[in-house]
Design a protein around this motif. Structure first.
Motif, PDB file in Angstrom:
ATOM      1  N   MET A   1       0.847  -1.199   0.000  1.00 34.53           N
ATOM      2  CA  MET A   1       0.000   0.000   0.000  1.00 34.53           C
ATOM      3  C   MET A   1       0.877   1.242   0.000  1.00 34.53           C
ATOM      4  SD  MET A   1      -3.039   0.895   2.710  1.00 34.53           S
ATOM      5  CE  MET A   1      -3.991   2.375   2.534  1.00 34.53           C
ATOM      6  N   ASN A   2       0.658   2.153  -0.938  1.00 37.33           N
ATOM      7  CA  ASN A   2       1.530   3.308  -1.098  1.00 37.33           C
ATOM      8  C   ASN A   2       1.031   4.550  -0.379  1.00 37.33           C
ATOM      9  OD1 ASN A   2       3.298   1.862  -2.780  1.00 37.33           O
ATOM     10  ND2 ASN A   2       1.934   2.189  -4.534  1.00 37.33           N
ATOM     11  N   LYS A   3      -0.251   4.579  -0.047  1.00 35.21           N
ATOM     12  CA  LYS A   3      -0.799   5.770   0.580  1.00 35.21           C
ATOM     13  C   LYS A   3      -0.263   5.922   1.999  1.00 35.21           C
ATOM     14  CE  LYS A   3      -5.113   5.623  -2.071  1.00 35.21           C
ATOM     15  NZ  LYS A   3      -6.565   5.509  -1.979  1.00 35.21           N
ATOM     16  N   ASP A   4      -0.199   7.185   2.455  1.00 36.16           N
ATOM     17  CA  ASP A   4       0.282   7.456   3.805  1.00 36.16           C
ATOM     18  C   ASP A   4      -0.844   7.470   4.823  1.00 36.16           C
ATOM     19  OD1 ASP A   4       2.894   7.644   3.041  1.00 36.16           O
ATOM     20  OD2 ASP A   4       2.819   9.810   2.649  1.00 36.16           O
ATOM     21  N   THR A   5      -2.077   7.451   4.369  1.00 34.82           N
ATOM     22  CA  THR A   5      -3.212   7.481   5.290  1.00 34.82           C
ATOM     23  C   THR A   5      -3.914   6.126   5.323  1.00 34.82           C
ATOM     24  OG1 THR A   5      -4.674   8.279   3.539  1.00 34.82           O
ATOM     25  CG2 THR A   5      -3.599   9.934   4.915  1.00 34.82           C
ATOM     26  N   ILE A   6      -4.607   5.894   6.420  1.00 31.15           N
ATOM     27  CA  ILE A   6      -5.378   4.659   6.582  1.00 31.15           C
ATOM     28  C   ILE A   6      -6.841   4.987   6.288  1.00 31.15           C
ATOM     29  CG2 ILE A   6      -6.015   2.804   8.172  1.00 31.15           C
ATOM     30  CD1 ILE A   6      -3.484   3.527   9.776  1.00 31.15           C
ATOM     31  N   SER A   7      -7.442   4.282   5.351  1.00 29.81           N
ATOM     32  CA  SER A   7      -8.809   4.587   4.931  1.00 29.81           C
ATOM     33  C   SER A   7      -9.819   4.143   5.984  1.00 29.81           C
ATOM     34  CB  SER A   7      -9.121   3.889   3.604  1.00 29.81           C
ATOM     35  OG  SER A   7      -9.273   2.497   3.810  1.00 29.81           O
ATOM     36  N   PRO A   8     -11.016   4.765   6.005  1.00 28.77           N
ATOM     37  CA  PRO A   8     -12.068   4.345   6.941  1.00 28.77           C
ATOM     38  C   PRO A   8     -12.409   2.865   6.809  1.00 28.77           C
ATOM     39  CG  PRO A   8     -12.638   6.449   5.929  1.00 28.77           C
ATOM     40  CD  PRO A   8     -11.419   5.954   5.223  1.00 28.77           C
TER      41      PRO A   8
ATOM     42  N   ILE B   1       2.344   0.644  10.816  1.00 31.73           N
ATOM     43  CA  ILE B   1       1.999  -0.728  11.188  1.00 31.73           C
ATOM     44  C   ILE B   1       2.113  -0.942  12.701  1.00 31.73           C
ATOM     45  CG2 ILE B   1       2.865  -3.111  11.096  1.00 31.73           C
ATOM     46  CD1 ILE B   1       3.223  -2.796   8.114  1.00 31.73           C
ATOM     47  N   GLY B   2       3.155  -0.413  13.320  1.00 29.35           N
ATOM     48  CA  GLY B   2       3.333  -0.576  14.761  1.00 29.35           C
ATOM     49  C   GLY B   2       2.151  -0.046  15.542  1.00 29.35           C
TER      50      GLY B   2
ATOM     51  N   ILE C   1      -4.688  -8.256   7.777  1.00 29.68           N
ATOM     52  CA  ILE C   1      -5.209  -7.016   7.182  1.00 29.68           C
ATOM     53  C   ILE C   1      -4.264  -5.852   7.478  1.00 29.68           C
ATOM     54  CG2 ILE C   1      -7.049  -5.283   7.362  1.00 29.68           C
ATOM     55  CD1 ILE C   1      -8.999  -7.664   7.764  1.00 29.68           C
ATOM     56  N   ILE C   2      -3.782  -5.771   8.725  1.00 27.62           N
ATOM     57  CA  ILE C   2      -2.867  -4.689   9.099  1.00 27.62           C
ATOM     58  C   ILE C   2      -1.585  -4.756   8.277  1.00 27.62           C
ATOM     59  CG2 ILE C   2      -1.402  -3.797  10.955  1.00 27.62           C
ATOM     60  CD1 ILE C   2      -3.640  -4.647  12.918  1.00 27.62           C
ATOM     61  N   LEU C   3      -1.014  -5.948   8.166  1.00 28.76           N
ATOM     62  CA  LEU C   3       0.249  -6.107   7.446  1.00 28.76           C
ATOM     63  C   LEU C   3       0.125  -5.809   5.964  1.00 28.76           C
ATOM     64  CD1 LEU C   3       1.476  -9.355   9.231  1.00 28.76           C
ATOM     65  CD2 LEU C   3       2.510  -7.082   9.431  1.00 28.76           C
ATOM     66  N   GLU C   4      -1.060  -6.069   5.378  1.00 26.83           N
ATOM     67  CA  GLU C   4      -1.256  -5.896   3.939  1.00 26.83           C
ATOM     68  C   GLU C   4      -1.763  -4.506   3.557  1.00 26.83           C
ATOM     69  OE1 GLU C   4      -2.389 -10.520   2.682  1.00 26.83           O
ATOM     70  OE2 GLU C   4      -3.926  -8.964   2.737  1.00 26.83           O
ATOM     71  N   GLN C   5      -2.530  -3.860   4.431  1.00 33.98           N
ATOM     72  CA  GLN C   5      -3.277  -2.675   4.004  1.00 33.98           C
ATOM     73  C   GLN C   5      -2.947  -1.404   4.788  1.00 33.98           C
ATOM     74  OE1 GLN C   5      -7.515  -3.550   3.485  1.00 33.98           O
ATOM     75  NE2 GLN C   5      -7.055  -5.702   3.108  1.00 33.98           N
ATOM     76  N   VAL C   6      -2.039  -1.480   5.731  1.00 34.61           N
ATOM     77  CA  VAL C   6      -1.641  -0.297   6.504  1.00 34.61           C
ATOM     78  C   VAL C   6      -0.256   0.142   6.042  1.00 34.61           C
ATOM     79  CG1 VAL C   6      -0.984   0.502   8.815  1.00 34.61           C
ATOM     80  CG2 VAL C   6      -3.055  -0.879   8.512  1.00 34.61           C
TER      81      VAL C   6
END
Length: 459
Positions: free
Chosen positions: A1-8, A134-135, A124-129
């Protein structure tokens, strides 16, 4: 995932899967409070009623190892929906159970649902954050599940006294439905699917290993050779069979070859010892408050609750510290706080008032909350990102195994001491002190392990 923000939607999916794990732990802890009532209502003994916990743990233990294969073969949302519906069905079965064996069947169904859901949140955290967050999100996920053991005792005590044990299951249904709604909306596919065939021989080996190991350890302190050592010997033989089989097939259920990496093995060892430590600690204190200090389960839950809240608060903070400073500092600070708790409890067992227990346990849970998510993140950082699902499966499998070992060893130490003293309170106090000396030694090994291995792949 390249974005710096976490989506809703990612937040929603993490909360949805976290709530499933939360409910699995909450119902297990809450039902422990109801054991005397269940024994009376269904006319079963202590050895039989404890299978309310053991059989669910067994189901989780057998399902979790195949989580990497399930993740590769089936969509994340499909797995989530199956786990959610299974858990709901298990709750309904137990809420309406007419006899104890139906009650156990419902716990098996819940255990299967929990076993499927447990690894999903971390995958999900490891793949999409984003990597630099991640921490924090691992800490956030651990916060959701970490407060469940402390809440479970209080929740179980309040519900049991006011509404009856069946309401423990009824009241969890709205939480599971909230999880279902969030997951249906938020969960997205983060990886490419490819069919992985689950090796039948390996699955049988895992099932026999955990069945034998949990049966053997559950009888520590009260059983004979046939009920303790023989099942453990059988478990060791099937563990060898699993290792042998895993080295001879292309797609093993658990990629045990990862243990050839010294840093990964060191982290998993530390994680395993922390889980033994945590489950043992979680057994000793409520037992001490009730059998030595003379309080009921509700008071025990209320005394432990502030520590659970402290652990939940520290989980995302520990993750944030990892994102900023790397894993080494928060892990060593957190495990050192665990060491301090066992040193104090092993030295001052005779002076453990309820207030004293509450304050010292807050120190422990704050350290545990700070460290545990960072340990998982740091463990997965030392292996290739493509192996993260396998690494996650190994960590979750290790957690289940440690759960059986930790509670069984500490309860056996207390039980043996109780048999040596005419007073239950005196036997429990001495046994608790002996158990805390063992946990203190364990804590020294944990700190030493992470001095050696923590933070090698972090800044």
């Amino acid at each position: 995932m390249n974005k710096d923000t976490i989506s809703p939607k990612v937040y929603a999916s993490i909360i949805a899967t976290g709530l499933m794990s939360f409910c699995g732990v909450l119902v297990e802890t809450a039902m422990n409070v109801a054991f005397p009532t269940l024994m009376r209502d269904f006319h079963v003994s202590t050895n039989v009623v404890q299978w309310m916990t053991s059989i669910a743990l067994l189901a989780v233990s057998i399902i979790v190892p195949i989580s990497a294969a399930l993740k590769s073969t089936y969509k994340t949302k499909s797995l989530f929906l199956v786990s959610n519906f299974l858990f709901l069905i298990g709750l309904l079965i137990d809420a309406t159970a007419l006899n104890f064996w139906i009650l156990l069947f419902g716990r098996v169904i819940q255990g299967i649902g929990t076993g499927i859901a447990l690894p999903l949140m971390f995958n999900i955290i490891l793949e999409q954050v984003p990597k630099h967050k991640i921490g924090m999100m691992m800490g956030f996920g651990n916060m959701i599940t970490g407060i469940a053991p402390a809440l479970g005792l209080t929740f179980g005590g309040v519900v049991l006294h006011s509404l009856g044990w069946r309401s423990i299951f009824w009241l969890l249904i709205p939480i599971v439905l909230i999880s279902l709604g969030l997951g249906t909306w938020g969960i997205q596919q983060g990886s490419t699917l490819r069919k992985v065939t689950i090796d039948k021989l390996s699955f049988v080996a895992i099932a026999v290993f955990f069945t034998s190991m949990i049966f053997g350890f559950s009888n520590l302190g009260t059983g004979s050779f046939l009920t303790v050592l023989l099942p453990i010997i059988i478990a060791i033989l099937f563990a060898w069979l699993l290792i042998w089989r895993s080295t001879r097939i292309e797609e093993p259920i658990l990629k045990l070859s990862l243990f050839k990496q010294k840093d990964f093995s060191g982290h998993v060892l530390g994680f395993f010892l922390i889980q033994i430590f945590n489950l043992g600690n979680g057994f000793l204190l409520p037992n001490f408050i009730q059998q030595v200090n003379g309080n009921d389960a509700l008071i025990a839950g209320l005394i432990i609750l502030p520590a659970g809240i402290a652990g939940a608060v520290m989980s995302p903070l520990g993750g944030k510290l990892l994102d900023i400073y790397g894993a080494r500092k928060p892990i060593l600070i957190g495990t050192s706080m665990m060491l301090v708790e066992t040193a104090i409890f092993s030295l001052f067992t005779a002076q453990m008032s309820n207030t004293f227990i509450m304050l010292i346990y807050i120190i422990y849970m704050a350290g545990m909350g700070m460290a545990i998510g960072d340990v998982m993140t740091d463990t997965l950082s030392v292996i290739d990102i493509k192996e993260s699902a396998q690494g996650n499966a190994i960590l979750n499998t290790t957690q289940q195994f440690a759960g059986a070992v930790g509670t069984s060893i500490t309860s056996a130490i207390v039980t043996i001491s109780q048999k040596q003293y005419s007073s239950l309170a005196s036997g429990t106090r001495i046994g608790t002190q002996h158990a805390y000396i063992l946990l203190f030694i364990l804590a020294i090994i944990i700190v030493a392990t992470f001095i050696r291995f923590a933070g090698k792949n972090q800044k």
